[in-house]
Design a protein around this motif. Structure first.
Motif, PDB file in Angstrom:
ATOM      1  N   ALA A 155      33.526  21.940 -87.766  1.00 30.33           N
ATOM      2  CA  ALA A 155      32.921  21.901 -89.225  1.00 30.33           C
ATOM      3  C   ALA A 155      33.068  23.440 -89.755  1.00 30.33           C
ATOM      4  N   ILE A 156      32.398  24.075 -87.932  1.00 30.55           N
ATOM      5  CA  ILE A 156      32.163  25.599 -89.132  1.00 30.55           C
ATOM      6  C   ILE A 156      33.916  26.673 -89.100  1.00 30.55           C
ATOM      7  N   ALA A 157      34.493  25.940 -88.557  1.00 30.32           N
ATOM      8  CA  ALA A 157      35.740  26.912 -89.095  1.00 30.32           C
ATOM      9  C   ALA A 157      36.271  26.442 -89.935  1.00 30.32           C
ATOM     10  N   ASP A 158      36.246  24.447 -90.560  1.00 35.95           N
ATOM     11  CA  ASP A 158      37.010  24.127 -91.392  1.00 35.95           C
ATOM     12  C   ASP A 158      36.295  24.494 -93.144  1.00 35.95           C
ATOM     13  N   ILE A 159      34.941  24.619 -92.558  1.00 33.95           N
ATOM     14  CA  ILE A 159      34.299  25.377 -94.083  1.00 33.95           C
ATOM     15  C   ILE A 159      34.420  26.059 -94.311  1.00 33.95           C
ATOM     16  N   VAL A 160      35.101  27.342 -93.527  1.00 30.09           N
ATOM     17  CA  VAL A 160      34.938  28.933 -93.471  1.00 30.09           C
ATOM     18  C   VAL A 160      36.356  28.822 -93.766  1.00 30.09           C
TER      19      VAL A 160
END
Length: 406
Positions: A258-263
């Motif tokens: 989720a963090i990777a997707d958002i960034v």
């Protein structure tokens, strides 16, 4: 029969006469209107003369009666902002319901602010992490694992005792890292990154799947293998969805993705602050260093005094020294700014360095002056060895390093 025809002819004659009368009356009305409008035109001001050249209408608006498309000019094309494209990250599970749940939480305003702050803090270290992942042909999603582990804080210590940016436990750091009374390599972001990459590669070799390898980084390879054996299925998302993993490990990989997707898709999600923080390293290359060997004990301040390099720089580049000095009775390798290693090495080789130390506990009534006299060192040497000031007040049972010069 003759009477019937007479009636028809009479009726037709009457209708013809009526039509002629109507047309005559209409003509009178039209003639009167024509005379009326002619009188108005005579009284009106003269009409403007037509232009010598009809102006060219550039890009006329589309006609409601025409199906021809309107041509968009080149200048207008520059004003059109295309819809942002959502990038696919390099580990499967980006749209799994567990990842979506974590993503929705992270997109809340307070969490977006937190993530932008963590990305800002990662600037000194993330370029190195990215470089090592590329060299080892590993998923770039892993650059965000220290976000999950420690908020990219090299001083982080968990409640369970995990230390550093990659949160190594004491029982899981070997053979990748070492520690003793003088240093703890888990606190060194560069050494810890190298160690984490080796550990993750080992996990991937064992499980053959990156989601399982990452999950095993959290719970341990043994625990992951037991979960696989119990479920009879080698699939992280199955194990997480069916309750075969702990709550922490269940949320661990989805949170990372989720963090990777958002960034990686900050523009798509409208997370402007996250995108701006991520771009801080857009053109940053990993810092290069020189390495200098020191035999014996020197503090940050002593090294700075000898080499003329600020002690803050020495400390930043060598954060794993627990007592603020190199360990005695051994040769230790220090990290220096690029281009300063050779000159610093020569200066340090000619310096008077204590080869051994004593460790004492401050007793009631002890002073720096009294301790220095007792052990044959100067107050300055005592303060430099312990990273304190000459006017510092000592506390009972405080540990002090006494440098021994031979």
């Amino acid at each position: 029969m003759k009477n019937y025809k007479l009636i028809i002819y009479s009726s037709f004659f009457i209708l013809t006469q009526l039509a002629s009368s109507f047309l005559f009356a209409q003509q009178l009305v039209d003639d009167e209107e024509a005379v009326f409008y002619q009188e108005i035109l005579k009284a009106a001001p003269p009409m403007p003369q037509p232009l010598s050249k009809t102006p060219e209408i550039k890009n006329p608006p589309p006609s409601v009666h025409s199906s021809a498309p309107r041509i968009i000019t080149e200048s207008e094309l520059g004003e059109i902002i295309p819809d942002p494209v959502r990038n696919t990250i390099d580990i499967k599970g980006q749209d799994h319901y567990l990842t979506v749940k974590e993503r929705n939480i992270l997109l809340r305003n307070i969490n977006r602010t937190w993530l932008a702050g963590v990305l800002s803090d990662s600037v000194p270290y993330r370029p190195y992490v990215r470089q090592k992942l590329k060299e080892n042909k590993m998923p770039m999603v892993l650059q965000y694992l220290p976000v999950v582990e420690s908020n990219y804080k090299i001083t982080a210590i968990s409640r369970s005792g995990a230390v550093g940016m990659w949160q190594f436990m004491a029982n899981s750091m070997y053979p990748f890292l070492t520690k003793n009374n003088w240093y703890d390599q888990r606190k060194d972001p560069w050494l810890a990154t190298d160690a984490a990459i080796k550990k993750l590669k080992d996990n991937y070799r064992q499980f053959g799947d990156w989601a399982l390898a990452i999950g095993a980084y959290n719970c341990g390879a043994g625990a992951m293998q037991r979960a696989i054996n119990k479920a009879g299925k080698k699939d992280y998302w199955y194990l997480a969805s069916k309750g075969y993993l702990s709550s922490q490990t269940t949320h661990y990989v989805p949170k990372l993705l989720a963090i990777a997707d958002i960034v990686e898709n900050a523009e798509y999600y409208g997370a402007i602050e996250i995108g701006a923080a991520d771009k801080l390293i857009e053109y940053t290359v990993p810092e290069e260093f020189d390495y200098v060997k020191i035999t014996g004990m020197l503090s940050y301040s002593q090294i700075a005094e000898i080499t003329k390099i600020p002690s803050e720089t020495i400390k930043f580049l060598n954060p794993c020294l627990l007592k603020g000095c190199t360990p005695p009775q051994q040769t230790y390798t220090l990290r220096f700014p690029k281009g300063t290693g050779e000159s610093s090495q020569k200066l340090l080789e000619n310096a008077f360095i204590p080869k051994d130390v004593l460790m004492i506990k401050v007793q009631k009534g002890d002073t720096l002056w009294g301790i220095s006299k007792q052990y044959g060192v100067t107050v300055k040497e005592l303060c430099q060895a312990n990273g304190i000031k000459e006017n510092s007040v000592l506390s009972i049972n405080q540990s002090l390093i006494i440098p021994i010069f031979k």
